[in-house]
Write an enzyme that holds these catalytic residues in place. Structure first.
Site, PDB file in Angstrom:
ATOM      1  N   GLN A 179      -6.285  29.447  -3.105  1.00  0.00           N
ATOM      2  CA  GLN A 179      -5.200  28.540  -3.504  1.00  0.00           C
ATOM      3  C   GLN A 179      -4.294  28.138  -2.347  1.00  0.00           C
ATOM      4  O   GLN A 179      -3.858  26.980  -2.289  1.00  0.00           O
ATOM      5  CB  GLN A 179      -4.438  29.016  -4.719  1.00  0.00           C
ATOM      6  CG  GLN A 179      -4.017  30.419  -4.846  1.00  0.00           C
ATOM      7  CD  GLN A 179      -2.667  30.479  -5.558  1.00  0.00           C
ATOM      8  OE1 GLN A 179      -2.195  29.482  -6.091  1.00  0.00           O
ATOM      9  NE2 GLN A 179      -2.049  31.647  -5.528  1.00  0.00           N
ATOM     10  N   ILE A 180      -4.026  29.009  -1.418  1.00  0.00           N
ATOM     11  CA  ILE A 180      -3.242  28.565  -0.250  1.00  0.00           C
ATOM     12  C   ILE A 180      -4.058  27.562   0.558  1.00  0.00           C
ATOM     13  O   ILE A 180      -3.551  26.521   0.987  1.00  0.00           O
ATOM     14  CB  ILE A 180      -2.808  29.750   0.641  1.00  0.00           C
ATOM     15  CG1 ILE A 180      -1.820  30.640  -0.116  1.00  0.00           C
ATOM     16  CG2 ILE A 180      -2.170  29.250   1.945  1.00  0.00           C
ATOM     17  CD1 ILE A 180      -1.382  31.884   0.629  1.00  0.00           C
TER      18      ILE A 180
ATOM     19  N   ASP B 238     -15.160  30.600   4.194  1.00  0.00           N
ATOM     20  CA  ASP B 238     -14.956  31.462   3.020  1.00  0.00           C
ATOM     21  C   ASP B 238     -16.209  32.324   2.864  1.00  0.00           C
ATOM     22  O   ASP B 238     -17.129  32.262   3.694  1.00  0.00           O
ATOM     23  CB  ASP B 238     -14.605  30.650   1.760  1.00  0.00           C
ATOM     24  CG  ASP B 238     -13.654  31.427   0.854  1.00  0.00           C
ATOM     25  OD1 ASP B 238     -14.072  32.489   0.329  1.00  0.00           O
ATOM     26  OD2 ASP B 238     -12.501  31.008   0.674  1.00  0.00           O
TER      27      ASP B 238
ATOM     28  N   GLN C 156     -13.650  39.769  11.991  1.00  0.00           N
ATOM     29  CA  GLN C 156     -13.240  38.416  12.357  1.00  0.00           C
ATOM     30  C   GLN C 156     -12.547  38.391  13.720  1.00  0.00           C
ATOM     31  O   GLN C 156     -12.604  37.382  14.436  1.00  0.00           O
ATOM     32  CB  GLN C 156     -12.401  37.784  11.238  1.00  0.00           C
ATOM     33  CG  GLN C 156     -13.268  37.649   9.971  1.00  0.00           C
ATOM     34  CD  GLN C 156     -12.628  36.907   8.815  1.00  0.00           C
ATOM     35  OE1 GLN C 156     -11.450  36.578   8.846  1.00  0.00           O
ATOM     36  NE2 GLN C 156     -13.407  36.657   7.765  1.00  0.00           N
TER      37      GLN C 156
ATOM     38  N   ASN D 228      -2.382  39.247   3.268  1.00  0.00           N
ATOM     39  CA  ASN D 228      -1.714  40.548   3.221  1.00  0.00           C
ATOM     40  C   ASN D 228      -2.685  41.712   3.317  1.00  0.00           C
ATOM     41  O   ASN D 228      -3.823  41.574   2.892  1.00  0.00           O
ATOM     42  CB  ASN D 228      -0.924  40.642   1.906  1.00  0.00           C
ATOM     43  CG  ASN D 228       0.360  39.849   2.016  1.00  0.00           C
ATOM     44  OD1 ASN D 228       1.052  39.951   3.027  1.00  0.00           O
ATOM     45  ND2 ASN D 228       0.653  39.061   1.000  1.00  0.00           N
TER      46      ASN D 228
ATOM     47  N   ASP E 187       9.339  33.787   4.184  1.00  0.00           N
ATOM     48  CA  ASP E 187      10.530  34.573   3.835  1.00  0.00           C
ATOM     49  C   ASP E 187      11.776  33.959   4.488  1.00  0.00           C
ATOM     50  O   ASP E 187      12.848  33.884   3.886  1.00  0.00           O
ATOM     51  CB  ASP E 187      10.342  36.019   4.295  1.00  0.00           C
ATOM     52  CG  ASP E 187       9.021  36.583   3.813  1.00  0.00           C
ATOM     53  OD1 ASP E 187       8.897  36.843   2.609  1.00  0.00           O
ATOM     54  OD2 ASP E 187       8.084  36.721   4.637  1.00  0.00           O
TER      55      ASP E 187
ATOM     56  N   HIS F 118       6.322  41.812   6.265  1.00  0.00           N
ATOM     57  CA  HIS F 118       6.244  40.847   5.163  1.00  0.00           C
ATOM     58  C   HIS F 118       5.943  41.635   3.894  1.00  0.00           C
ATOM     59  O   HIS F 118       4.823  41.683   3.414  1.00  0.00           O
ATOM     60  CB  HIS F 118       5.155  39.797   5.413  1.00  0.00           C
ATOM     61  CG  HIS F 118       4.898  38.953   4.199  1.00  0.00           C
ATOM     62  ND1 HIS F 118       5.805  38.048   3.718  1.00  0.00           N
ATOM     63  CD2 HIS F 118       3.863  38.915   3.326  1.00  0.00           C
ATOM     64  CE1 HIS F 118       5.335  37.493   2.616  1.00  0.00           C
ATOM     65  NE2 HIS F 118       4.158  38.004   2.351  1.00  0.00           N
TER      66      HIS F 118
ATOM     67  N   SER G  90       2.605  32.461  -4.606  1.00  0.00           N
ATOM     68  CA  SER G  90       3.095  31.284  -3.866  1.00  0.00           C
ATOM     69  C   SER G  90       1.963  30.645  -3.094  1.00  0.00           C
ATOM     70  O   SER G  90       1.247  31.326  -2.362  1.00  0.00           O
ATOM     71  CB  SER G  90       4.147  31.689  -2.837  1.00  0.00           C
ATOM     72  OG  SER G  90       4.919  32.745  -3.279  1.00  0.00           O
TER      73      SER G  90
HETATM   74  P1  NAI Z   1      -6.887  33.413  -3.041  1.00  0.00           P
HETATM   75  O1  NAI Z   1      -7.502  34.624  -3.627  1.00  0.00           O
HETATM   76  O2  NAI Z   1      -6.689  32.201  -3.877  1.00  0.00           O
HETATM   77  O3  NAI Z   1      -7.750  32.957  -1.762  1.00  0.00           O
HETATM   78  C1  NAI Z   1      -8.257  33.857  -0.836  1.00  0.00           C
HETATM   79  C2  NAI Z   1      -9.585  33.320  -0.350  1.00  0.00           C
HETATM   80  O4  NAI Z   1     -10.054  34.181   0.679  1.00  0.00           O
HETATM   81  C3  NAI Z   1     -10.659  33.292  -1.445  1.00  0.00           C
HETATM   82  O5  NAI Z   1     -11.246  32.003  -1.506  1.00  0.00           O
HETATM   83  C4  NAI Z   1     -11.666  34.340  -0.980  1.00  0.00           C
HETATM   84  O6  NAI Z   1     -12.991  34.027  -1.342  1.00  0.00           O
HETATM   85  C5  NAI Z   1     -11.453  34.281   0.519  1.00  0.00           C
HETATM   86  N1  NAI Z   1     -11.962  35.432   1.247  1.00  0.00           N
HETATM   87  C6  NAI Z   1     -12.075  36.724   0.849  1.00  0.00           C
HETATM   88  N2  NAI Z   1     -12.631  37.470   1.804  1.00  0.00           N
HETATM   89  C7  NAI Z   1     -12.877  36.644   2.846  1.00  0.00           C
HETATM   90  C8  NAI Z   1     -13.456  36.834   4.115  1.00  0.00           C
HETATM   91  N3  NAI Z   1     -13.912  38.024   4.493  1.00  0.00           N
HETATM   92  N4  NAI Z   1     -13.553  35.757   4.932  1.00  0.00           N
HETATM   93  C9  NAI Z   1     -13.126  34.548   4.555  1.00  0.00           C
HETATM   94  N5  NAI Z   1     -12.577  34.308   3.352  1.00  0.00           N
HETATM   95  C10 NAI Z   1     -12.451  35.349   2.513  1.00  0.00           C
HETATM   96  O7  NAI Z   1      -5.519  33.894  -2.399  1.00  0.00           O
HETATM   97  P2  NAI Z   1      -4.282  33.022  -1.895  1.00  0.00           P
HETATM   98  O8  NAI Z   1      -3.306  32.900  -2.986  1.00  0.00           O
HETATM   99  O9  NAI Z   1      -4.776  31.814  -1.224  1.00  0.00           O
HETATM  100  O10 NAI Z   1      -3.638  34.032  -0.832  1.00  0.00           O
HETATM  101  C11 NAI Z   1      -4.325  34.384   0.337  1.00  0.00           C
HETATM  102  C12 NAI Z   1      -3.652  35.542   1.031  1.00  0.00           C
HETATM  103  O11 NAI Z   1      -2.362  35.179   1.503  1.00  0.00           O
HETATM  104  C13 NAI Z   1      -3.448  36.772   0.152  1.00  0.00           C
HETATM  105  O12 NAI Z   1      -3.755  37.921   0.928  1.00  0.00           O
HETATM  106  C14 NAI Z   1      -1.965  36.734  -0.142  1.00  0.00           C
HETATM  107  O13 NAI Z   1      -1.473  38.014  -0.426  1.00  0.00           O
HETATM  108  C15 NAI Z   1      -1.429  36.199   1.156  1.00  0.00           C
HETATM  109  N6  NAI Z   1      -0.091  35.601   1.114  1.00  0.00           N
HETATM  110  C16 NAI Z   1       0.725  35.777   2.206  1.00  0.00           C
HETATM  111  C17 NAI Z   1       1.955  35.187   2.277  1.00  0.00           C
HETATM  112  C18 NAI Z   1       2.830  35.370   3.481  1.00  0.00           C
HETATM  113  O14 NAI Z   1       3.953  34.881   3.458  1.00  0.00           O
HETATM  114  N7  NAI Z   1       2.410  36.053   4.536  1.00  0.00           N
HETATM  115  C19 NAI Z   1       2.461  34.360   1.171  1.00  0.00           C
HETATM  116  C20 NAI Z   1       1.520  34.204   0.083  1.00  0.00           C
HETATM  117  C21 NAI Z   1       0.289  34.821   0.068  1.00  0.00           C
END
Ligand code: NAI
Length: 350
Positions: A15-16, A42, A112, A131, A159, A187, A242
């Site tokens: 989603q991000i 991905d 990676q 995260n 943040d 974070h 988010s």
């Molecule tokens: P999401 O689950 O929608 O997307 C994550 C994507 O990563 C998925 O498409 C998944 O298939 C892929 N993925 C999993 N393992 C992988 C790998 N080894 N190599 C490449 N891709 C891989 O999650 P979303 O909502 O997009 O969030 C992503 C991350 O960002 C989460 O860890 C979340 O906690 C973190 N996050 C961090 C924030 C920050 O401020 N630092 C704010 C919001 C989210």
């Protein structure tokens, strides 16, 4: 015309990623005159969805977008990239121990890291979003020795922006008139959102936020907890974490790093002037998770969020800010959590 820059987004089918790639393709991250080639990575279960995102990028006909690589191959994804935004990771699922999540992510960031170290462009700038962001970035740094520690960062700009937003709402002023909040540390909910040095532009010049809010109870209480727990509040409301704000903040992070913070280059020359007249000659800084050199007595060797200014693609930690006793405790608390996370990450490696 400028040569296109190759930008990697991992987890691009998530989603991000879905919010982030169009922003990059529109020039939000690198500027309206910088062509880009998007590399999207991905994992195989998401390959079809990833291809759908690629189709939409083609359909949107972005003038700056000169190519799209959508792949599940880490080497192909990393080859030649100058910017890497690491959003992919293993999410915490119900019933999972912290150590299990850490172990999955440490393995991902270790592998990676070596692909980036071997195949990315020299001087590639890395931003870790997934995260545990600080610790994933630390693992990436450890396993990509060819990438300078100056080029590995994690996202705390969301943040930071949340803190600006809270001050803006409280004082009913435009968010663009608020500056110099700081996110210290991890974070996570132990982060310390600090407004002690923040100012607001007013017709009578810049005024300290502390003076304008004049309610210490709010500043020391609700303000801090609202920013710390904002991520959870978004999940509660949206049933998803988010995404648009995370994507937008990731663009802010890279843009300021590459193109500079306001007055970022001037400040460097006059750094002694800046703090002698807080509120008038103060430049603008932003928060970034960076490799600690021991500034503010934060243990060296952690990825910790500090106030930084940027000039010519280089960040520098803002020095010399006075830290009061209350802040000191909060800086130490979040450092302790990061030290523990680091130990946990290493225990997963062995
Ligand atoms: P999401 O689950 O929608 O997307 C994550 C994507 O990563 C998925 O498409 C998944 O298939 C892929 N993925 C999993 N393992 C992988 C790998 N080894 N190599 C490449 N891709 C891989 O999650 P979303 O909502 O997009 O969030 C992503 C991350 O960002 C989460 O860890 C979340 O906690 C973190 N996050 C961090 C924030 C920050 O401020 N630092 C704010 C919001 C989210």
């Amino acid at each position: 015309a400028k040569e296109p820059v190759r930008v990697l987004v991992t987890g691009a089918a998530g989603q991000i990623g879905y919010a982030l790639v169009p922003m990059i393709a529109r020039g939000v991250m690198l500027g309206p005159d910088q062509p880009v080639i998007l590399h999207m990575l991905d994992i195989p279960p998401a390959a079809e969805a990833l291809n759908g995102v690629k189709m939409e990028l083609v359909d949107a006909a972005f003038p700056l977008l000169k190519g799209v690589v959508a792949t599940t191959d880490v080497v192909e994804a990393c080859t030649g990239v100058s910017i890497a935004v690491m959003v992919g990771g293993f999410p915490r699922k119900e019933g999972m121990e912290r150590k299990d999540v850490m172990s999955k992510n440490v393995a991902i960031y270790k592998s990676q890291a070596s692909a980036l170290g071997s195949y990315a462009a020299a001087n590639c700038k890395v931003l870790v979003v997934a995260n545990p962001a600080n610790t994933n970035a630390l693992i990436l740094k450890e396993f990509a020795p060819s990438i300078s520690e100056k080029n590995i960062t994690c996202l705390t700009r969301l943040d930071h922006n949340r803190a600006l937003g809270q001050v803006s709402e409280r004082l009913n002023v435009p968010v663009s008139d608020v500056k110099n909040v700081i996110i210290w540390g991890n974070h996570s909910s132990t982060q310390y959102p600090d407004v002690n040095h923040a100012t607001v532009k007013t017709p009578a010049g810049e005024k300290p936020v502390r003076e304008l809010v004049a309610n210490d109870e709010w500043l020391h209480g609700e303000f801090i907890t609202t920013v710390q727990q904002r991520g959870a509040a978004i999940i509660k409301a949206r049933k998803l974490s988010s995404a648009l704000s995370a994507a937008s903040s990731a663009c802010d992070h890279i843009r300021d790093w590459v193109l500079g913070t306001p007055e970022g280059c001037i400040e460097r020359k006059h750094s002694l002037l800046i703090f002698s007249s807080v509120g008038t000659l103060q430049g603008t800084w932003v928060s970034m998770g960076v490799y600690s050199d021991g500034s503010y007595n934060v243990p060296a060797g952690l990825i910790y969020s500090f106030p930084v200014t940027c000039c010519n693609g280089v960040w520098t930690i803002v020095q010399g800010l006075p830290i009061d006793d209350l802040s000191r405790k909060k800086l130490d608390l979040t450092a302790e959590e990061l030290t523990e996370e680091k130990a946990l990450a290493y225990s997963c490696l062995s």
